[in-house]
Design an enzyme around this catalytic site. Structure first.
Site, PDB file in Angstrom:
ATOM      1  N   HIS A   1       0.588  -2.785   9.439  1.00  0.00           N
ATOM      2  CA  HIS A   1       1.963  -2.455   9.060  1.00  0.00           C
ATOM      3  C   HIS A   1       2.487  -1.674  10.269  1.00  0.00           C
ATOM      4  O   HIS A   1       1.859  -1.009  10.957  1.00  0.00           O
ATOM      5  CB  HIS A   1       2.159  -1.734   7.946  1.00  0.00           C
ATOM      6  CG  HIS A   1       2.005  -2.513   6.803  1.00  0.00           C
ATOM      7  ND1 HIS A   1       2.639  -3.232   6.044  1.00  0.00           N
ATOM      8  CD2 HIS A   1       1.023  -2.476   5.702  1.00  0.00           C
ATOM      9  CE1 HIS A   1       2.508  -4.041   5.085  1.00  0.00           C
ATOM     10  NE2 HIS A   1       1.094  -3.393   4.563  1.00  0.00           N
TER      11      HIS A   1
ATOM     12  N   HIS B   1       0.882  -1.153  -0.153  1.00  0.00           N
ATOM     13  CA  HIS B   1       0.088   0.077  -0.028  1.00  0.00           C
ATOM     14  C   HIS B   1       0.730   1.285   0.086  1.00  0.00           C
ATOM     15  O   HIS B   1       0.663   2.283  -0.492  1.00  0.00           O
ATOM     16  CB  HIS B   1      -0.779  -0.004   1.406  1.00  0.00           C
ATOM     17  CG  HIS B   1      -2.191  -0.764   1.064  1.00  0.00           C
ATOM     18  ND1 HIS B   1      -2.538  -2.010   1.083  1.00  0.00           N
ATOM     19  CD2 HIS B   1      -3.462  -0.263   1.054  1.00  0.00           C
ATOM     20  CE1 HIS B   1      -3.750  -2.171   0.778  1.00  0.00           C
ATOM     21  NE2 HIS B   1      -4.374  -1.148   0.596  1.00  0.00           N
TER      22      HIS B   1
END
EC number: 3.1.3.-
Length: 448
Positions: free
Chosen positions: A262, A215
């Site tokens: 993350h 991402h």
């Protein structure tokens, strides 16, 4: 202490899940005690809240029998599960909407969100309460900038309404960045941040590895490439691009920490990795695009190269959702490149000559806006029809070839032998439709 030791120590600190949890608390997200089973009333409310989203592969509806899906080994959901060999499909397949742990809509900070489940894997989002709803919606939007729904709208909009050349080259960069990111994940094999202490507001990608954040890579590559490709080709102040890049990039990157997917180190690694990829490969984007359009055997080379890249990536690790994502990315890139080759050779869409650059922005009129909206509506309907037809053809065909029961499509897609042909062929046709079939329809009905 040597420099290497200091860097290793810094990397260890940046990877700590406590820092992710601290950022979540700072943004108003806190975990609630987990419950073993949801009451029947909550299940019904959750079912009603999950209305289908047309055109989104990760559908929002609650699927029957979702709780019977395969579970990762053990109770730690942040680990990438070990899969049985031979593509047995024990991993979480793609095609499911991200699990959100909170109920959308205005609510008091004490209100608990509805439990959301990945309907193919049985994996559940965590209970949490959100005290800052504007940030929640902002970061939900930011994380969608790296999901399929955004890509399937963004790239066609560029190709159909703005500048086909820029759209094609954005796709080339996106395919390259995402492919390298997915492969690097499977080489490094670093797990997602531990939960607890992290609150997992999203579970769709939880069975994949964590570093680097794809991402973050996409959120870095797309705005930078947009500015590089358009500045000098179009007339606009450079300051607009310099504002767009940090805003877009920071929104996507911070959203992944907010969602608990993350660590800070994953985000930094994704950002720096993308800068390195662009520095090396961006000078060749013009050459690649020209080759795709003009070389006599470009379609054969494109299809063969993308298949070879896919086969290589599938040998890096056992089956997980990243296999389907990789096949989808490569299929889309191959389809768009082949479609642009056909379009160029029949003269359907011709790029403006260099002597008329830079291009001026056309005046915004009702006719211009009406045609743009009409192109998007007609084009997306056609693309979604193509995708649905190809899905109905490829999944039963793959099941028949590999002797896999296809009574339950969700379970069948958990097998690599089904998921990969479905993704590659289906999205190859979607890409081909975007750059050839849909523009041909526009030309035929007079709105090109």
């Amino acid at each position: 202490m040597s420099l290497r030791q200091r860097l290793a120590q810094l990397a260890g600190r940046l990877q700590e899940p406590q820092k992710v949890a601290r950022f979540q608390r700072l943004c108003g997200v806190e975990a609630l005690p987990r419950r073993s089973a949801a009451p029947a009333t909550d299940a019904r409310e959750d079912e009603k809240a999950e209305a289908p989203l047309a055109g989104d592969v990760r559908r929002r509806e609650q699927q029957p029998g979702a709780s019977a899906g395969p579970q990762p080994p053990g109770s730690d959901r942040n680990q990438c599960p070990a899969k049985p060999g031979g593509g047995g499909g024990a991993g979480a397949p793609n095609g499911v909407r991200n699990g959100l742990a909170t109920e959308l809509g205005p609510a008091s900070p004490r209100r608990v969100g509805a439990l959301r489940r990945n309907s193919l894997t049985g994996e559940e989002g965590e209970l949490a309460h959100v005290s800052n709803w504007p940030l929640y919606y902002l970061f939900c939007f930011g994380t969608e900038l790296g999901n399929e729904l955004f890509y399937i709208l963004f790239f066609p909009f560029w190709i159909w309404n703005l500048d086909p050349l820029v759209g094609r080259r954005l796709v080339v960069i996106w395919v390259l960045v995402m492919y390298l990111g997915q492969c690097t994940k499977d080489i490094i094999r670093r797990p997602r941040p531990a939960s607890p202490p992290v609150v997992k507001l999203e579970v769709f990608y939880n069975s994949e590895y964590s570093m680097p954040s794809t991402h973050a890579m996409s959120g870095t590559a797309i705005p930078i490439s947009m500015v590089l490709l358009t500045y000098g080709r179009w007339q606009y102040p450079l300051i607009y691009g310099l504002i767009l890049i940090p805003c877009w990039c920071s929104l996507v990157c911070l959203s992944r920490i907010y969602m608990g997917m993350h660590s800070i180190l994953d985000i930094i690694a994704g950002f720096l990795y993308t800068i390195l990829i662009l520095a090396i490969f961006y000078p060749f984007v013009d050459l690649i695009d020209n080759f795709n359009q003009t070389h006599k055997y470009a379609p054969l080379i494109i299809i063969g190269l993308h298949l070879a890249l896919g086969i290589f990536s599938f040998t890096l690790d056992t089956w997980s959702t990243s296999r389907g994502d990789t096949a989808e990315i490569l299929g889309s890139g191959a389809g768009i490149a082949c479609g642009s080759h056909v379009t160029y050779n029949i003269g359907l869409i011709l790029d403006p000559s260099l002597d008329v650059l830079p291009l001026a922005r056309p005046p915004i009129t009702v006719t211009l806006c009406g045609k743009a909206i009409l192109r998007i509506l007609i084009g997306m309907v056609f693309v979604l029809i193509v995708r649905d037809i190809m899905k109905k053809i490829t999944i039963p065909l793959a099941c028949k070839i590999f002797n896999i029961p296809c009574d339950d499509v969700r379970k069948a897609r958990q097998h690599m032998e089904v998921e990969l042909p479905y993704r590659y062929i289906t999205y190859g046709m979607v890409g081909f439709s975007i750059t050839f079939l849909v523009p041909y329809i526009f030309f035929f009905i007079g709105i090109s």
